[in-house]
Design a protein around this motif. Structure first.
Motif, mmCIF file in Angstrom:
data_model
loop_
_atom_site.group_PDB
_atom_site.id
_atom_site.type_symbol
_atom_site.label_atom_id
_atom_site.label_comp_id
_atom_site.label_asym_id
_atom_site.label_seq_id
_atom_site.Cartn_x
_atom_site.Cartn_y
_atom_site.Cartn_z
ATOM 1 N N ALA A 308 -2.006 -3.568 -4.047
ATOM 2 C CA ALA A 308 -1.136 -3.735 -5.214
ATOM 3 C C ALA A 308 -0.634 -2.385 -5.716
ATOM 4 O O ALA A 308 0.536 -2.244 -6.093
ATOM 5 C CB ALA A 308 -1.891 -4.464 -6.324
ATOM 6 N N ALA A 309 -1.501 -1.376 -5.716
ATOM 7 C CA ALA A 309 -1.107 -0.048 -6.197
ATOM 8 C C ALA A 309 -0.071 0.587 -5.283
ATOM 9 O O ALA A 309 0.783 1.347 -5.742
ATOM 10 C CB ALA A 309 -2.333 0.851 -6.306
ATOM 11 N N ARG A 310 -0.164 0.288 -3.997
ATOM 12 C CA ARG A 310 0.769 0.871 -3.027
ATOM 13 C C ARG A 310 2.018 0.030 -2.804
ATOM 14 O O ARG A 310 2.917 0.437 -2.063
ATOM 15 C CB ARG A 310 0.050 1.049 -1.682
ATOM 16 C CG ARG A 310 -1.060 2.082 -1.696
ATOM 17 C CD ARG A 310 -1.784 2.072 -0.369
ATOM 18 N NE ARG A 310 -2.799 3.127 -0.280
ATOM 19 C CZ ARG A 310 -3.653 3.264 0.735
ATOM 20 N NH1 ARG A 310 -3.609 2.395 1.755
ATOM 21 N NH2 ARG A 310 -4.543 4.235 0.736
ATOM 22 N N ASN A 311 2.092 -1.118 -3.418
ATOM 23 C CA ASN A 311 3.209 -2.037 -3.214
ATOM 24 C C ASN A 311 4.535 -1.319 -3.493
ATOM 25 O O ASN A 311 4.770 -0.840 -4.601
ATOM 26 C CB ASN A 311 3.069 -3.230 -4.159
ATOM 27 C CG ASN A 311 4.114 -4.302 -3.898
ATOM 28 O OD1 ASN A 311 5.167 -4.035 -3.314
ATOM 29 N ND2 ASN A 311 3.825 -5.513 -4.339
ATOM 30 N N PRO A 312 5.427 -1.213 -2.494
ATOM 31 C CA PRO A 312 6.696 -0.501 -2.707
ATOM 32 C C PRO A 312 7.592 -1.164 -3.742
ATOM 33 O O PRO A 312 8.549 -0.556 -4.216
ATOM 34 C CB PRO A 312 7.341 -0.496 -1.317
ATOM 35 C CG PRO A 312 6.691 -1.610 -0.576
ATOM 36 C CD PRO A 312 5.296 -1.713 -1.113
ATOM 37 N N GLY A 313 7.281 -2.394 -4.116
ATOM 38 C CA GLY A 313 8.069 -3.076 -5.141
ATOM 39 C C GLY A 313 7.655 -2.742 -6.556
ATOM 40 O O GLY A 313 8.326 -3.147 -7.512
#
Length: 568
Positions: A308-313
């Motif tokens: 979730a922290a790395r989600n590009p969105g």
């Protein structure tokens, strides 16, 4: 073709027959332009966009509010202490410059308002002996800095100069020290200084007051540097690259904050003056005062939290900044080597409060992410933050940082430029800043590269962000000997927001609104405003003591004291 040549010659003949002074020839495109046209266009060529030089009166009129400028120190004139003569006696040169320009010296100083804000304004006029700095120019700069400090209003200096005035010898040289000392006192008084570079700025002016601005703005097309190209080539025989010492070169190498087209310059200087002269501690309004740590959604699994922290969105730091601040002005460069795009920093307005901000910048898509180094700063990025922290302290402005990085860049160049020292110095500076500091982890909080911007009075974190000593992949490779066990490492590292709250690493968890960046940013803005109300009410000594005790307490729950061993 012969008819066209004849027609062109006839036009030039008619122009030549007109009264002198109505037209000027553009040095870039060689076109002849009517002076009234130039005046309407801030002396910009309508054919090619080339900037003709502006005189001091024109420059003042373009920057200062109408009829607000009052000249000071007009009575000062240069003497001839060396009784200097080159091809002409110095006294003759001074008299000729005064007759040509109508000025008493190369610097015009006074008080004015810019964008409605009182300032002390100094403009150098290149038409007066190349804008060179002799004793009178140095005296006007020093007096203006002292006046700005006494009045508590910003100093704005517009430079255009070939450097020191050789006809005054060493007396001209030591004006550099005089001006730098006066700017040093201005800094100590906590009064902002905006330096504007216009073509050209060289030598003793470039290496003294022009380079000491809290913010340095260069007009497009400006050339600036310590030694001019001709001096460099004739002194050491070095061939210089195309574009050397241009405003764009200076920006690329981190020497100036902004490069502006001439028509944009008044608005940019006005915005800077408004922000930097604003009351740093007005009564804040709005914003929720309720604690939000209990409002978070159900916790994600540790590895899912990493995803979730790395989600590009997720909203990027730059998107959050644009939504959090009502007015935003990004500043650039470490004043040393470059402007690192992996770090965004500047000055912004949060409600009625002006703050200095800094954050990690990732891009959208592969191309922008590559340009921003995937949010991994070089040492120059941390030096840029260091410079902005010092500015915040001088002007008594709170600091807000937003954190989203996999970590500091670990490559060869970063080591050559001493990444470790860049981070360490920023940690020490953040711990001792005499202004409130609030940090928010908005995505990845990776290792020392994240911590460098997280030394604060309050460390907040969004509910789906993470903060960790190392990436899960790195921990798995080291501890388990298998990077494929990253999920196990993520769970063991306790890097989720609520884990960090329980461990006492962060002070508050902020709820998120997935898919609604504006709502998530509003939560951050409200929390930051709420904490700033509390922190700005503290005396600086109390603020520092509280921050030190907070930092000092980290890890106390991981320290176990055994029974005293006899004989120790």
């Amino acid at each position: 073709m012969p008819d066209r040549v004849a027609d062109g010659a006839a036009v030039l003949d008619r122009i030549a027959a007109l009264p002198a002074g109505l037209f000027e020839r553009c040095g870039a495109c060689d076109r002849v332009v009517h002076r009234e046209t130039l005046a309407r266009r801030l002396r910009t060529c309508p054919c090619c966009g080339h900037y003709f030089r502006l005189g001091s009166a024109e420059r003042i009129a373009s920057l200062a509010d109408e009829r607000s400028f009052t000249e000071l120190h007009r009575q000062l004139r240069s003497a001839d202490p060396l009784e200097f003569t080159d091809r002409l006696p110095y006294t003759d040169r001074l008299a000729g410059a005064e007759e040509k320009t109508g000025l008493g010296e190369a610097a015009v100083a006074g008080t004015a308002t810019i964008a409605g804000c009182p300032v002390v304004l100094v403009v150098l006029d290149f038409a007066f002996l190349g804008g060179s700095m002799g004793s009178v120019v140095g005296e006007k700069i020093a007096r203006s800095a002292e006046s700005a400090a006494e009045r508590g209003v910003p100093l704005v200096v517009v430079s255009a100069s070939g450097g020191a005035r050789m006809q005054e010898g060493a007396l001209s040289l030591v004006q550099m020290a005089k001006c730098a000392a006066a700017i040093g006192r201005l800094r100590a008084a906590g009064v902002p200084y905006v330096s504007v570079l216009t073509d050209p700025v060289y030598g003793g002016v470039a290496a003294s007051f022009a380079a000491l601005g809290d913010v340095i703005v260069a007009e497009r097309g400006t050339r600036a540097g310590f030694a001019g190209p001709r001096v460099i080539e004739q002194t050491i025989g070095q061939r210089l690259p195309t574009g050397f010492q241009t405003a764009e070169f200076l920006h690329e190498h981190g020497h100036v904050d902004l490069v502006c087209a001439r028509p944009e310059l008044p608005a940019v200087v006005g915005a800077l003056v408004r922000l930097l002269s604003a009351d740093a501690d007005p009564p804040a309004t709005g914003g929720s005062t309720a604690p939000v740590a209990e409002q978070t959604a159900a916790e994600l699994d540790g590895w899912a939290a990493v995803g979730a922290a790395r989600n590009p969105g997720r909203p990027s730091v730059t998107e959050h900044l644009e939504l959090i601040f009502d007015e935003l002005l990004e500043l650039h460069g470490d004043r040393w080597i470059e402007d690192d795009p992996a770090v965004v920093a500047g000055v912004g307005r949060l409600g009625d409060r002006v703050v200095v901000f800094a954050g990690h910048r990732k891009g959208r898509g592969l191309e922008e992410n590559s340009r921003c180094n995937f949010g991994m700063p070089h040492p120059s990025g941390y030096r840029k933050v260091h410079r902005l922290y010092r500015l915040a302290e001088r002007l008594a402005l709170p600091v807000v940082t937003l954190i989203d990085t996999p970590g500091a860049y670990p490559g060869l160049r970063a080591e050559e430029e001493n990444q470790s020292a860049a981070i360490a110095e920023l940690l020490a500076l953040g711990a001792g800043l005499r202004v409130p500091v609030i940090s928010v982890v908005t995505g990845e909080g990776g290792s020392g590269g994240a911590l460098a911007l997280a030394v604060a009075d309050k460390l907040l974190i969004q509910e789906h962000a993470i903060f960790s000593v190392i990436s899960p992949e790195g921990a798995a490779a080291i501890l388990f000997g298998d990077a494929e066990r990253a999920a196990d490492a993520a769970r063991a590292l306790r890097l989720r927001a609520n884990d960090l709250l329980r461990l006492g690493v962060v002070d508050e968890v902020l709820p998120e609104h997935p898919g609604d960046a504006r709502a998530s940013s509003a939560v951050i803005a409200a929390a930051v405003s709420r904490h700033l109300r509390e922190l700005t009410a503290l005396d600086p000594a109390d603020l520092l003591d509280r921050r030190y005790r907070r930092i000092r307490s980290h890890g106390s729950n991981a320290v176990r004291q055994t029974a005293e061993i006899e004989g120790n």
